[in-house]
Scaffold this active site. Structure first.
Site, PDB file in Angstrom:
ATOM      1  CB  CYS A  91      42.708  45.265  39.306  1.00  0.00           C
ATOM      2  SG  CYS A  91      41.426  44.784  38.155  1.00  0.00           S
ATOM      3  CB  CYS A 236      37.108  38.324  39.686  1.00  0.00           C
ATOM      4  SG  CYS A 236      37.532  39.591  40.876  1.00  0.00           S
TER       5      CYS A 236
HETATM    6  O1  PYC Z   1      40.334  40.778  38.254  1.00  0.00           O
HETATM    7  O2  PYC Z   1      40.903  41.229  40.324  1.00  0.00           O
HETATM    8  C1  PYC Z   1      40.206  41.411  39.335  1.00  0.00           C
HETATM    9  C2  PYC Z   1      39.144  42.429  39.403  1.00  0.00           C
HETATM   10  C3  PYC Z   1      38.776  43.174  40.489  1.00  0.00           C
HETATM   11  C4  PYC Z   1      37.733  43.994  40.076  1.00  0.00           C
HETATM   12  C5  PYC Z   1      37.483  43.736  38.756  1.00  0.00           C
HETATM   13  N1  PYC Z   1      38.356  42.775  38.359  1.00  0.00           N
END
Ligand code: PYC
Length: 309
Positions: A91, A236
């Site tokens: 994550c 993300c």
């Molecule tokens: O930042 O990789 C990320 C992530 C995955 C799910 C929520 N954030």
């Protein structure tokens, strides 16, 4: 009065997306590889996950990060990520949140830090100004322009890519990537995820829509639907990595060239990549802020002490 079960936590957010770091209170998962320990967690301790991030104590948006001893001795820390429905190999926003939380606690100083995760070792640098830069696990594209039929819409071209989690990456979606449109975006991505699963790819649990950036200097804006139905408030990290893998495979972004990824709430990550065989190693930069620290109390008389399951 029977004693409460206590769990020590620090909450951060990375570009709006929360991470709840669990410092102690978990059960012993042994010293095996993190990929084995996450399975043990799932099989024997899953109610610990729902107690921490599930309602009524948590919410669908939280990502939990259990701090454990690393298996790889080159690492200072091990971390297992989980959310409202299960476990994450890696994550990106969570790694940034964990590092900022550990610095806040005085457990690490600016400089190099290595973290063991179920998806592999993450090498990161915490800068004196609180920015975190990390090399993600190798990313790659598995399918290009897979036509996915969506009733009422027709075929949608999807790329399937790994960035530490599995993503369906869509550029041609005709959706408005704005915060006031998240209900529609969530519905669209939920239908895409089901259609992708029905096409033989049930492991693709994140859907990421990409469009033009809206802020000065930003390369792109995205919307990312997470496995439990919440959308990522951050750009993300693993989704940005999957996107870079697609751009690299298409020859649209050269190694070392900066890509500024904007998320749906307007926060940004800076990203670039280097080649590693037929994969890429993404480098992501962002920061997090501490929001709170404390102790969760689980009352043995509370029917929802372990979350609404
Ligand atoms: O930042 O990789 C990320 C992530 C995955 C799910 C929520 N954030």
């Amino acid at each position: 009065m029977p004693a409460f079960t206590t769990i020590r936590i620090v909450d951060t957010h990375t570009g709006g997306e929360p991470t709840r770091l669990v410092l102690e209170g978990g059960h012993d998962l042994g010293g095996g590889p993190l990929s084995e320990r996450v399975r043990l967690f799932q099989d024997t301790l899953d109610r610990f996950r729902s107690a921490i991030v599930g309602e009524p104590r948590g919410s669908d948006v939280f990502v939990g990060a259990l701090l454990v001893e690393p298996h790889d001795r080159a690492c200072q820390f091990g971390v297992i990520f989980f959310n409202n429905v299960g476990y994450l190999g890696m994550c990106g926003h969570g790694i940034i949140g964990v590092i900022v939380a550990l610095a806040h606690l005085g457990r690490l100083k600016p400089g190099l830090v290595k973290l063991d995760t179920p998806a592999g070792v993450i090498v990161a640098v915490l800068a004196a100004d609180g920015m975190v830069t990390f090399d993600n696990v190798p990313a790659y594209r598995r399918e290009k322009d897979l036509p996915i039929y969506l009733p009422g819409v027709g075929d949608v071209n999807c790329d399937l890519a790994w960035g530490g989690n599995w993503f369906c990456v869509i550029n041609d979606h005709h959706q408005r990537l704005e915060l006031d449109n998240v209900a529609q975006l969530t519905d669209y991505c939920t239908r895409i995820r089901k259609a992708v699963a029905d096409s033989g790819f049930p492991e693709i649990d994140h859907v990421a829509l990409f469009g033009p950036g809206t802020k000065p200097g930003s390369s792109s804006r995205n919307f990312v639907l997470c496995p439990g139905g919440a959308y990522d408030r951050s750009p993300c990290g693993t989704g940005t990595s999957a996107k870079l893998a697609c751009l690299a495979a298409d020859g649209k972004l050269l190694p070392g060239t900066e890509w500024v990824q904007e998320g749906i709430v307007g926060s940004t990550f800076r990203a670039k990549y280097r080649k590693q065989g037929d994969k890429i190693v993404p480098t992501i930069t962002g920061t997090a802020h501490v929001m709170g620290e404390g102790t969760l109390l689980l009352d043995p008389a509370d029917p929802f002490a372990w979350g609404i399951r």
